[in-house]
Design a protein around this motif. Sequence first.
Motif, short mmCIF file in Angstrom:
data_model
loop_
_atom_site.label_atom_id
_atom_site.label_comp_id
_atom_site.label_asym_id
_atom_site.label_seq_id
_atom_site.Cartn_x
_atom_site.Cartn_y
_atom_site.Cartn_z
N PHE A 67 -19.57 -5.95 14.18
CA PHE A 67 -18.29 -6.17 13.50
C PHE A 67 -18.60 -6.83 12.17
O PHE A 67 -19.32 -7.81 12.11
CB PHE A 67 -17.37 -7.06 14.34
N GLN A 68 -18.06 -6.27 11.08
CA GLN A 68 -18.35 -6.78 9.74
C GLN A 68 -17.09 -7.33 9.10
O GLN A 68 -16.04 -6.69 9.12
CB GLN A 68 -18.94 -5.66 8.87
N VAL A 69 -17.22 -8.51 8.51
CA VAL A 69 -16.11 -9.14 7.77
C VAL A 69 -16.58 -9.41 6.34
O VAL A 69 -17.76 -9.52 6.07
CB VAL A 69 -15.65 -10.45 8.45
N GLY A 70 -15.62 -9.51 5.44
CA GLY A 70 -15.94 -9.77 4.04
C GLY A 70 -15.16 -8.85 3.14
O GLY A 70 -14.00 -8.52 3.40
N THR A 71 -15.80 -8.39 2.05
CA THR A 71 -15.12 -7.49 1.13
C THR A 71 -14.92 -6.11 1.73
O THR A 71 -14.12 -5.32 1.23
CB THR A 71 -15.92 -7.35 -0.18
N CYS A 72 -15.64 -5.80 2.81
CA CYS A 72 -15.50 -4.52 3.50
C CYS A 72 -15.44 -4.76 5.00
O CYS A 72 -16.46 -4.98 5.64
CB CYS A 72 -16.65 -3.58 3.14
N MET A 73 -14.24 -4.73 5.56
CA MET A 73 -14.07 -4.88 7.00
C MET A 73 -14.49 -3.59 7.68
O MET A 73 -14.04 -2.50 7.30
CB MET A 73 -12.62 -5.22 7.33
N ALA A 74 -15.34 -3.68 8.70
CA ALA A 74 -15.84 -2.47 9.35
C ALA A 74 -16.30 -2.77 10.76
O ALA A 74 -16.50 -3.93 11.14
CB ALA A 74 -16.98 -1.87 8.53
N ILE A 75 -16.46 -1.70 11.53
CA ILE A 75 -16.96 -1.82 12.89
C ILE A 75 -17.91 -0.66 13.16
O ILE A 75 -17.76 0.42 12.58
CB ILE A 75 -15.78 -1.82 13.91
N GLY A 76 -18.90 -0.89 13.99
CA GLY A 76 -19.87 0.17 14.28
C GLY A 76 -20.98 -0.34 15.16
O GLY A 76 -20.76 -1.15 16.06
N GLY A 77 -22.20 0.09 14.89
CA GLY A 77 -23.33 -0.31 15.70
C GLY A 77 -24.63 0.01 15.01
O GLY A 77 -24.67 0.64 13.95
N GLY A 78 -25.72 -0.43 15.64
CA GLY A 78 -27.03 -0.20 15.05
C GLY A 78 -28.14 -0.28 16.07
O GLY A 78 -27.94 -0.68 17.22
N VAL A 79 -29.31 0.13 15.63
CA VAL A 79 -30.53 0.03 16.44
C VAL A 79 -31.61 -0.58 15.57
O VAL A 79 -31.58 -0.46 14.33
CB VAL A 79 -30.99 1.41 16.97
N GLY A 80 -32.56 -1.23 16.19
CA GLY A 80 -33.62 -1.84 15.41
C GLY A 80 -34.86 -2.08 16.24
O GLY A 80 -34.85 -1.95 17.48
N GLY A 149 -28.20 1.73 1.41
CA GLY A 149 -27.17 2.40 2.18
C GLY A 149 -26.33 3.35 1.35
O GLY A 149 -26.47 3.42 0.12
N VAL A 150 -25.44 4.06 2.04
CA VAL A 150 -24.51 4.98 1.40
C VAL A 150 -23.10 4.66 1.88
O VAL A 150 -22.85 4.63 3.09
CB VAL A 150 -24.84 6.45 1.73
N VAL A 151 -22.19 4.39 0.93
CA VAL A 151 -20.78 4.17 1.23
C VAL A 151 -20.01 5.41 0.84
O VAL A 151 -20.13 5.90 -0.29
CB VAL A 151 -20.23 2.96 0.45
N ASN A 152 -19.20 5.93 1.77
CA ASN A 152 -18.40 7.12 1.49
C ASN A 152 -16.92 6.79 1.62
O ASN A 152 -16.50 6.16 2.60
CB ASN A 152 -18.76 8.25 2.46
N ILE A 153 -16.11 7.18 0.62
CA ILE A 153 -14.67 6.99 0.68
C ILE A 153 -13.99 8.35 0.74
O ILE A 153 -14.53 9.34 0.24
CB ILE A 153 -14.13 6.19 -0.52
N LYS A 210 -14.23 -1.08 -5.34
CA LYS A 210 -15.42 -1.58 -6.03
C LYS A 210 -16.18 -2.56 -5.15
O LYS A 210 -17.42 -2.54 -5.09
CB LYS A 210 -15.01 -2.25 -7.33
N ALA A 211 -15.45 -3.42 -4.42
CA ALA A 211 -16.08 -4.43 -3.57
C ALA A 211 -16.76 -3.83 -2.35
O ALA A 211 -17.62 -4.45 -1.74
CB ALA A 211 -15.05 -5.47 -3.13
N TRP A 212 -16.37 -2.60 -1.96
CA TRP A 212 -17.04 -1.95 -0.83
C TRP A 212 -18.50 -1.62 -1.18
O TRP A 212 -19.34 -1.53 -0.30
CB TRP A 212 -16.31 -0.68 -0.42
N ALA A 213 -18.78 -1.43 -2.46
CA ALA A 213 -20.14 -1.15 -2.89
C ALA A 213 -20.83 -2.37 -3.48
O ALA A 213 -22.06 -2.47 -3.46
CB ALA A 213 -20.15 -0.02 -3.93
#
Length: 226
Positions: A67-80, A149-153, A210-213
């Motif tokens: 879960f991401q907060v800040g200038t770009c609120m988002a939700i998703g997942g990852g592996v590492g 990364g790549v941000v797509n709108i 603009k803040a998303w990037a």
Amino acid sequence: LYIDGRLVGNTPYTSDMASGDYNLKLIKNKYHTFEKRVHLDVSMPKQNITMSRQYQNMSYFYLQPTFQVGTCMAIGGGVGIYLKNINMEASFLTGLNHCENIYWNYVESDTSMEPRMDNYKMQYYISGKVGYGIIFGTRLRLTPQLGIGVVNINGDEDTGNGYALTGSIGARLEYALSSVFGVYLAPEGTFALFQSKFFKQVADVSSKVKAWATGANCRMGFYIYF
């Protein structure tokens, strides 16, 4: 068990030894290495040692919802993965917030089209990161990270979509709650490396896009590791 740097065997260990000071070292898989200088004599012939479980290891694979907060609120997942503390991570996020309403005027390009209103959403953000983990004690690890990364709108079918290539600087702070489960916090700053023509057009009139990037965010969640 090592005594004065020499491997003598496994515990429990018994031996006839002269009175004096000795450097003891105990190594056990998945436990924090024990090192101590002790004094042995007839009044203190035994040493009982308790080892701490080492939850943070130099190498493991992990999965995490995000879960991401800040200038770009988002939700998703990852592996590492950590390989001898070298970290590599990939994630996929989808945006939760829309930008403000944007009014387009098409008079210059097509006089038959009326001015119209639209707003945009971050369709996805795909990113990869590399870093190096620093273990503190048995449960805590701090990993400075660099990413790309790549941000797509996207809008509707008429206005289309755009993208921006971004870079990021941040850190991953994680705390192991058990041998397979932990929580993490990952603040980061992102900045645009390249913007498509359409993304730039929207970003020029929308501070949110603009803040998303280019902005500051923090990812958080839990992770499962093996």
